[in-house]
Motif scaffolding. Sequence first.
Motif, PDB file in Angstrom:
ATOM      1  N   ALA A  98       0.821  -1.215   0.000  1.00  0.00           N
ATOM      2  CA  ALA A  98       0.000   0.000   0.000  1.00  0.00           C
ATOM      3  C   ALA A  98       0.851   1.259   0.000  1.00  0.00           C
ATOM      4  O   ALA A  98       0.410   2.312  -0.470  1.00  0.00           O
ATOM      5  CB  ALA A  98      -0.931  -0.002   1.213  1.00  0.00           C
ATOM      6  N   PHE A  99       2.093   1.176   0.523  1.00  0.00           N
ATOM      7  CA  PHE A  99       2.949   2.362   0.568  1.00  0.00           C
ATOM      8  C   PHE A  99       3.438   2.761  -0.821  1.00  0.00           C
ATOM      9  O   PHE A  99       3.949   3.870  -1.001  1.00  0.00           O
ATOM     10  CB  PHE A  99       4.141   2.111   1.496  1.00  0.00           C
ATOM     11  N   ASP A 100       3.346   1.870  -1.805  1.00  0.00           N
ATOM     12  CA  ASP A 100       3.798   2.177  -3.158  1.00  0.00           C
ATOM     13  C   ASP A 100       2.670   2.659  -4.057  1.00  0.00           C
ATOM     14  O   ASP A 100       2.897   2.963  -5.232  1.00  0.00           O
ATOM     15  CB  ASP A 100       4.444   0.934  -3.794  1.00  0.00           C
ATOM     16  N   LEU A 101       1.441   2.742  -3.530  1.00  0.00           N
ATOM     17  CA  LEU A 101       0.319   3.187  -4.344  1.00  0.00           C
ATOM     18  C   LEU A 101       0.344   4.702  -4.481  1.00  0.00           C
ATOM     19  O   LEU A 101       0.598   5.420  -3.517  1.00  0.00           O
ATOM     20  CB  LEU A 101      -1.008   2.760  -3.714  1.00  0.00           C
ATOM     21  N   PRO A 102       0.112   5.222  -5.710  1.00  0.00           N
ATOM     22  CA  PRO A 102       0.035   6.689  -5.859  1.00  0.00           C
ATOM     23  C   PRO A 102      -1.196   7.228  -5.164  1.00  0.00           C
ATOM     24  O   PRO A 102      -2.252   6.606  -5.144  1.00  0.00           O
ATOM     25  CB  PRO A 102      -0.055   6.871  -7.385  1.00  0.00           C
ATOM     26  N   LEU A 103      -1.059   8.391  -4.578  1.00  0.00           N
ATOM     27  CA  LEU A 103      -2.145   8.987  -3.800  1.00  0.00           C
ATOM     28  C   LEU A 103      -2.248  10.464  -4.147  1.00  0.00           C
ATOM     29  O   LEU A 103      -1.250  11.191  -4.124  1.00  0.00           O
ATOM     30  CB  LEU A 103      -1.880   8.817  -2.293  1.00  0.00           C
ATOM     31  N   ARG A 104      -3.435  10.895  -4.541  1.00  0.00           N
ATOM     32  CA  ARG A 104      -3.658  12.300  -4.869  1.00  0.00           C
ATOM     33  C   ARG A 104      -4.285  13.005  -3.665  1.00  0.00           C
ATOM     34  O   ARG A 104      -5.315  12.589  -3.159  1.00  0.00           O
ATOM     35  CB  ARG A 104      -4.583  12.410  -6.083  1.00  0.00           C
ATOM     36  N   LEU A 105      -3.629  14.064  -3.217  1.00  0.00           N
ATOM     37  CA  LEU A 105      -4.109  14.831  -2.081  1.00  0.00           C
ATOM     38  C   LEU A 105      -4.598  16.196  -2.547  1.00  0.00           C
ATOM     39  O   LEU A 105      -4.162  16.713  -3.574  1.00  0.00           O
ATOM     40  CB  LEU A 105      -2.991  15.021  -1.042  1.00  0.00           C
ATOM     41  N   CYS A 106      -5.487  16.772  -1.782  1.00  0.00           N
ATOM     42  CA  CYS A 106      -6.046  18.091  -2.064  1.00  0.00           C
ATOM     43  C   CYS A 106      -5.481  19.080  -1.057  1.00  0.00           C
ATOM     44  O   CYS A 106      -5.514  18.835   0.149  1.00  0.00           O
ATOM     45  CB  CYS A 106      -7.579  18.041  -2.003  1.00  0.00           C
ATOM     46  N   VAL A 107      -4.928  20.194  -1.562  1.00  0.00           N
ATOM     47  CA  VAL A 107      -4.400  21.249  -0.700  1.00  0.00           C
ATOM     48  C   VAL A 107      -5.298  22.467  -0.852  1.00  0.00           C
ATOM     49  O   VAL A 107      -5.541  22.942  -1.957  1.00  0.00           O
ATOM     50  CB  VAL A 107      -2.948  21.603  -1.078  1.00  0.00           C
ATOM     51  N   ARG A 108      -5.827  22.965   0.263  1.00  0.00           N
ATOM     52  CA  ARG A 108      -6.699  24.129   0.231  1.00  0.00           C
ATOM     53  C   ARG A 108      -5.832  25.381   0.306  1.00  0.00           C
ATOM     54  O   ARG A 108      -5.252  25.696   1.340  1.00  0.00           O
ATOM     55  CB  ARG A 108      -7.688  24.078   1.395  1.00  0.00           C
ATOM     56  N   LEU A 109      -5.738  26.104  -0.823  1.00  0.00           N
ATOM     57  CA  LEU A 109      -4.891  27.288  -0.896  1.00  0.00           C
ATOM     58  C   LEU A 109      -5.499  28.462  -0.146  1.00  0.00           C
ATOM     59  O   LEU A 109      -4.776  29.286   0.419  1.00  0.00           O
ATOM     60  CB  LEU A 109      -4.663  27.682  -2.360  1.00  0.00           C
ATOM     61  N   ALA A 110      -6.790  28.585  -0.186  1.00  0.00           N
ATOM     62  CA  ALA A 110      -7.441  29.714   0.470  1.00  0.00           C
ATOM     63  C   ALA A 110      -8.795  29.274   0.974  1.00  0.00           C
ATOM     64  O   ALA A 110      -9.431  28.396   0.399  1.00  0.00           O
ATOM     65  CB  ALA A 110      -7.581  30.897  -0.494  1.00  0.00           C
ATOM     66  N   ASP A 111      -9.225  29.871   2.048  1.00  0.00           N
ATOM     67  CA  ASP A 111     -10.530  29.562   2.629  1.00  0.00           C
ATOM     68  C   ASP A 111     -11.033  30.824   3.300  1.00  0.00           C
ATOM     69  O   ASP A 111     -10.544  31.220   4.357  1.00  0.00           O
ATOM     70  CB  ASP A 111     -10.393  28.413   3.624  1.00  0.00           C
ATOM     71  N   GLU A 112     -11.982  31.492   2.644  1.00  0.00           N
ATOM     72  CA  GLU A 112     -12.426  32.783   3.146  1.00  0.00           C
ATOM     73  C   GLU A 112     -13.926  32.907   2.935  1.00  0.00           C
ATOM     74  O   GLU A 112     -14.451  32.545   1.878  1.00  0.00           O
ATOM     75  CB  GLU A 112     -11.701  33.914   2.414  1.00  0.00           C
ATOM     76  N   VAL A 113     -14.614  33.409   3.933  1.00  0.00           N
ATOM     77  CA  VAL A 113     -16.054  33.671   3.851  1.00  0.00           C
ATOM     78  C   VAL A 113     -16.242  35.107   3.370  1.00  0.00           C
ATOM     79  O   VAL A 113     -15.723  36.051   3.991  1.00  0.00           O
ATOM     80  CB  VAL A 113     -16.738  33.452   5.203  1.00  0.00           C
TER      81      VAL A 113
END
Length: 243
Positions: free
Chosen positions: A167-182
């Motif tokens: 499982a450590f060799d599986l590619p994994l796509r992560l989401c990075v939240r650049l901005a979060d504003e109301v």
Amino acid sequence: MSQLLIRTEAPTPDMFVDDWRPRSAQAPRDDGDDTPFEPLLLALEAELANMLGLRVAVHPGRGIPPGAPDVALDLGGLLATIRLGGDPGRALPHLTGITTARHARQIGEALLPVAHRLWPAGSRRPALVVDVIVSLADGGSVVGSIRLPAPAEPVPLVPPRALGAAAFDLPLRLCVRLADEVVPLSRLLPLQPGLVVGFNICPDMPVLLGDHRVAFAALSPLPDGRQQASITSLDLNPTGERA
């Protein structure tokens, strides 16, 4: 970098989605089954395109009123017109009776094996209703719904197998939240192509995996002009409803 500016761009004409329509009041209630049917829908598109020789789009349907045929007679009339050598733009009306109904039934008989072969494992739906849009050469279209019953015996679920260290060799796509504003709605009312909307960058940008925050990251430039997010600290914290 103290501000992040996002410029809105108008999408190309072919990127606009079709007009959304609410579910019919006569349609059965949603059973909450969210099993993915996308591979089945794509296979139905290919089968119908091959049968009709025209461009076809298949989407999840909004239900068929009780007593309506499983295959829309408009689609049966279109198939009959094509097979009889007529102009698809002037398809036989469904009032022609037996011929139209017979060709509509043939469409259902051709699609049913495809649906049963690709029916998602574990689905609880008793039937799948799809909306079919057939694009004609003159710019018109023929629209109709099709109801396909579920297989008599559901496809057995494949038990999961542990991956272990693999499982450590599986590619994994992560989401990075650049901005979060109301922001107030009044700032978005003049939204139009070319408008620049300013956002404050998060000093510690959360890295998201599904509904969980797993880490914090910082944005840094690359020599080729791109940006990369480098993880600065780990922080596991569920932010949604899924476990």
